[in-house]
Design a protein around this motif. Structure first.
Motif, PDB file in Angstrom:
ATOM      1  N   GLU A  39      -1.784   0.342  -2.056  1.00 44.93           N
ATOM      2  CA  GLU A  39      -1.318   1.282  -3.078  1.00 44.93           C
ATOM      3  C   GLU A  39       0.053   0.848  -3.572  1.00 44.93           C
ATOM      4  OE1 GLU A  39      -2.932   3.832  -4.346  1.00 44.93           O
ATOM      5  OE2 GLU A  39      -4.685   3.663  -3.039  1.00 44.93           O
ATOM      6  N   ILE A  40       0.315   1.019  -4.862  1.00 37.86           N
ATOM      7  CA  ILE A  40       1.617   0.622  -5.424  1.00 37.86           C
ATOM      8  C   ILE A  40       2.748   1.351  -4.713  1.00 37.86           C
ATOM      9  CG2 ILE A  40       3.096   0.706  -7.487  1.00 37.86           C
ATOM     10  CD1 ILE A  40       0.613   0.146  -9.162  1.00 37.86           C
ATOM     11  N   ASN A  41       2.590   2.651  -4.507  1.00 37.32           N
ATOM     12  CA  ASN A  41       3.637   3.419  -3.821  1.00 37.32           C
ATOM     13  C   ASN A  41       3.818   2.970  -2.373  1.00 37.32           C
ATOM     14  OD1 ASN A  41       4.384   4.980  -6.007  1.00 37.32           O
ATOM     15  ND2 ASN A  41       2.941   6.623  -5.543  1.00 37.32           N
ATOM     16  N   GLU A  42       2.726   2.512  -1.759  1.00 40.06           N
ATOM     17  CA  GLU A  42       2.818   2.004  -0.389  1.00 40.06           C
ATOM     18  C   GLU A  42       3.730   0.776  -0.344  1.00 40.06           C
ATOM     19  OE1 GLU A  42      -0.016  -0.012   3.100  1.00 40.06           O
ATOM     20  OE2 GLU A  42      -0.911   0.740   1.238  1.00 40.06           O
ATOM     21  N   LEU A  43       3.555  -0.138  -1.308  1.00 43.63           N
ATOM     22  CA  LEU A  43       4.380  -1.342  -1.336  1.00 43.63           C
ATOM     23  C   LEU A  43       5.830  -1.000  -1.668  1.00 43.63           C
ATOM     24  CD1 LEU A  43       4.583  -4.398  -1.083  1.00 43.63           C
ATOM     25  CD2 LEU A  43       4.081  -4.565  -3.536  1.00 43.63           C
ATOM     26  N   ILE A  44       6.031  -0.057  -2.582  1.00 47.63           N
ATOM     27  CA  ILE A  44       7.393   0.363  -2.937  1.00 47.63           C
ATOM     28  C   ILE A  44       8.126   0.863  -1.698  1.00 47.63           C
ATOM     29  CG2 ILE A  44       8.742   2.109  -4.180  1.00 47.63           C
ATOM     30  CD1 ILE A  44       6.673   1.864  -6.470  1.00 47.63           C
ATOM     31  N   GLU A  45       7.463   1.717  -0.928  1.00 48.65           N
ATOM     32  CA  GLU A  45       8.086   2.267   0.284  1.00 48.65           C
ATOM     33  C   GLU A  45       8.265   1.193   1.354  1.00 48.65           C
ATOM     34  OE1 GLU A  45       6.029   5.708   1.689  1.00 48.65           O
ATOM     35  OE2 GLU A  45       6.836   6.981   0.112  1.00 48.65           O
ATOM     36  N   ALA A  46       7.258   0.333   1.496  1.00 50.49           N
ATOM     37  CA  ALA A  46       7.334  -0.724   2.506  1.00 50.49           C
ATOM     38  C   ALA A  46       8.503  -1.661   2.218  1.00 50.49           C
ATOM     39  CB  ALA A  46       6.027  -1.505   2.542  1.00 50.49           C
ATOM     40  N   ASN A  47       8.701  -2.010   0.945  1.00 45.85           N
ATOM     41  CA  ASN A  47       9.798  -2.909   0.574  1.00 45.85           C
ATOM     42  C   ASN A  47      11.168  -2.280   0.808  1.00 45.85           C
ATOM     43  OD1 ASN A  47       8.210  -5.086  -0.104  1.00 45.85           O
ATOM     44  ND2 ASN A  47       8.161  -4.624  -2.283  1.00 45.85           N
ATOM     45  N   LYS A  48      11.188  -0.975   0.934  1.00 44.40           N
ATOM     46  CA  LYS A  48      12.436  -0.276   1.253  1.00 44.40           C
ATOM     47  C   LYS A  48      12.585  -0.071   2.768  1.00 44.40           C
ATOM     48  CE  LYS A  48      12.604   2.296  -3.124  1.00 44.40           C
ATOM     49  NZ  LYS A  48      12.500   3.642  -3.749  1.00 44.40           N
ATOM     50  N   GLY A  49      11.623  -0.551   3.523  1.00 45.87           N
ATOM     51  CA  GLY A  49      11.682  -0.424   4.971  1.00 45.87           C
ATOM     52  C   GLY A  49      10.987   0.804   5.522  1.00 45.87           C
ATOM     53  N   ILE A  50      10.262   1.520   4.651  1.00 38.20           N
ATOM     54  CA  ILE A  50       9.533   2.719   5.096  1.00 38.20           C
ATOM     55  C   ILE A  50       8.090   2.308   5.337  1.00 38.20           C
ATOM     56  CG2 ILE A  50       8.926   5.101   4.545  1.00 38.20           C
ATOM     57  CD1 ILE A  50      11.214   5.024   2.436  1.00 38.20           C
ATOM     58  N   ILE A  51       7.793   1.934   6.582  1.00 36.29           N
ATOM     59  CA  ILE A  51       6.466   1.413   6.908  1.00 36.29           C
ATOM     60  C   ILE A  51       5.857   2.251   8.030  1.00 36.29           C
ATOM     61  CG2 ILE A  51       5.176  -0.583   7.746  1.00 36.29           C
ATOM     62  CD1 ILE A  51       7.346  -2.352   6.564  1.00 36.29           C
ATOM     63  N   ASN A  52       4.676   2.782   7.774  1.00 31.48           N
ATOM     64  CA  ASN A  52       3.956   3.547   8.801  1.00 31.48           C
ATOM     65  C   ASN A  52       3.101   2.593   9.617  1.00 31.48           C
ATOM     66  OD1 ASN A  52       4.943   6.073   7.886  1.00 31.48           O
ATOM     67  ND2 ASN A  52       3.424   6.077   6.237  1.00 31.48           N
ATOM     68  N   GLN A  53       3.436   2.434  10.909  1.00 38.16           N
ATOM     69  CA  GLN A  53       2.688   1.529  11.768  1.00 38.16           C
ATOM     70  C   GLN A  53       2.098   2.276  12.952  1.00 38.16           C
ATOM     71  OE1 GLN A  53       6.103  -1.641  11.503  1.00 38.16           O
ATOM     72  NE2 GLN A  53       4.305  -2.616  12.364  1.00 38.16           N
TER      73      GLN A  53
END
Length: 333
Positions: free
Chosen positions: A319-333
């Motif tokens: 998802e586009i929003n998923e990548l936006i958040e991931a690139n900011k360091g917000i990653i759900n693992q």
């Protein structure tokens, strides 16, 4: 007579019970360590079973391909590695981590995942590796995502590591749908699904190789190295002027998607309502040529050359929003 037989049987039963109890006591005693060496061995076994193996995946991604590989590889690596050792795998975006004054990693394994630009590694990845301080002697892996040719990227990474007195354990390439809309249109939907299905298989293979600490020479072919030597310096030299050729059409509605998707914060919306919308989008000349903005603009308002005539691409499994958040360091693992 019968009483005598019964007494003998009772005596035999009692003796058997006593023998069983004695055997159980003897077995119990045998379980306990008899020497300091045995006790030390047991302690080491317990310590080994509790050890946590730490993997860190550093990735750079503009349209989801390299992030997708990082995300799926983390799932494979986080599974039991067959040695009884717990595994903790962290995904860290290079675009966010590089903002820190000091970058330090103390993991057992380091995995770099990145797209191929100009037959080489993205400039931001090169800068990141130069600044990264590795506290241990980690096993290091290079994974390049590309449409067709990876160039001499693994040799590049290996050279950067040797300058830091480290070495590359292995280098791998994963072919994925190309996002370079300046020259190519995106593949058909069926072709994209086929490529990504192959990617899933490839990622599982890489996960198993990395878990097994497999090595390869990670040396690219002579043709690949020549390609990198011929094109990469020119690509890198013109990189920061690249965004001067972006045009914003009047279709722009100031949605801000381009600002959010850019992993290096290269785009800004000017707060001046007197200007036309297309004049309020400003590029700040630190572009990495990731294609994130042009590929995800909902109105196709961002144009570079003949890009408007070509089909856009963003990894459909991200998802586009998923990548936006991931690139900011917000990653759900």
């Amino acid at each position: 007579m019968n009483n005598s037989i019964d007494n003998d049987k009772n005596t035999e039963i009692i003796e058997n019970n006593e023998n069983n109890e004695n055997n159980e006591k003897m077995q119990t005693v045998k379980i306990k360590p008899n020497t300091v060496e045995e006790l030390s061995k047991i302690k080491e076994e317990i310590k080994s079973s509790l050890k946590e193996e730490i993997n860190v995946i550093y990735y750079f991604s503009g349209t989801g391909n390299s992030y997708y590989v990082a995300r799926e590889l983390a799932k494979v690596l986080s599974n039991n590695n067959g040695k009884g050792t717990k595994t903790n795998t962290k995904i860290i975006p290079i675009a966010n981590e590089i903002k820190k004054e000091q970058i330090t990693c103390g993991s057992d394994r380091i995995i770099f995942i990145y797209p191929v630009y100009g037959f080489g590694v993205p400039e931001i990845v090169e800068s990141f590796i130069k600044r990264l301080n590795m506290e241990r002697n980690p096993k290091i892996y290079s994974i390049a995502t590309c449409g067709k040719m990876a160039g001499g990227v693994h040799c590049q990474v290996d050279k950067l590591l040797k300058e830091k007195k480290q070495q590359l354990n292995a280098g791998y390439t994963v072919q994925m749908p190309s996002n370079y809309i300046l020259a190519f249109s995106a593949p058909s939907q069926s072709k994209i699904i086929e490529i990504l299905d192959d990617t899933d298989i490839r990622v599982k293979e890489l996960g198993n190789l990395i878990q097994s600490n497999e090595k390869n020479n990670a040396m690219d072919s002579i043709i690949a190295k020549i390609s990198t030597g011929a094109f990469y310096p020119f690509w890198k030299k013109s990189l920061y002027k690249f965004d001067e050729k972006f045009k914003i059409s009047k279709a722009c509605n100031l949605c801000g998607n381009c600002v959010e998707i850019c992993p290096v914060s290269n785009i800004e919306i000017v707060d001046n309502e007197k200007l036309e919308n297309n004049d309020r989008i400003i590029y700040k000349h630190k572009c990495q040529e990731c294609m994130g903005c042009i590929q995800t603009c909902p109105t196709r308002a961002i144009i570079y050359g003949s890009s408007a005539k070509r089909k856009s691409y963003f990894n459909p499994r991200v998802e586009i929003n998923e990548l936006i958040e991931a690139n900011k360091g917000i990653i759900n693992q």
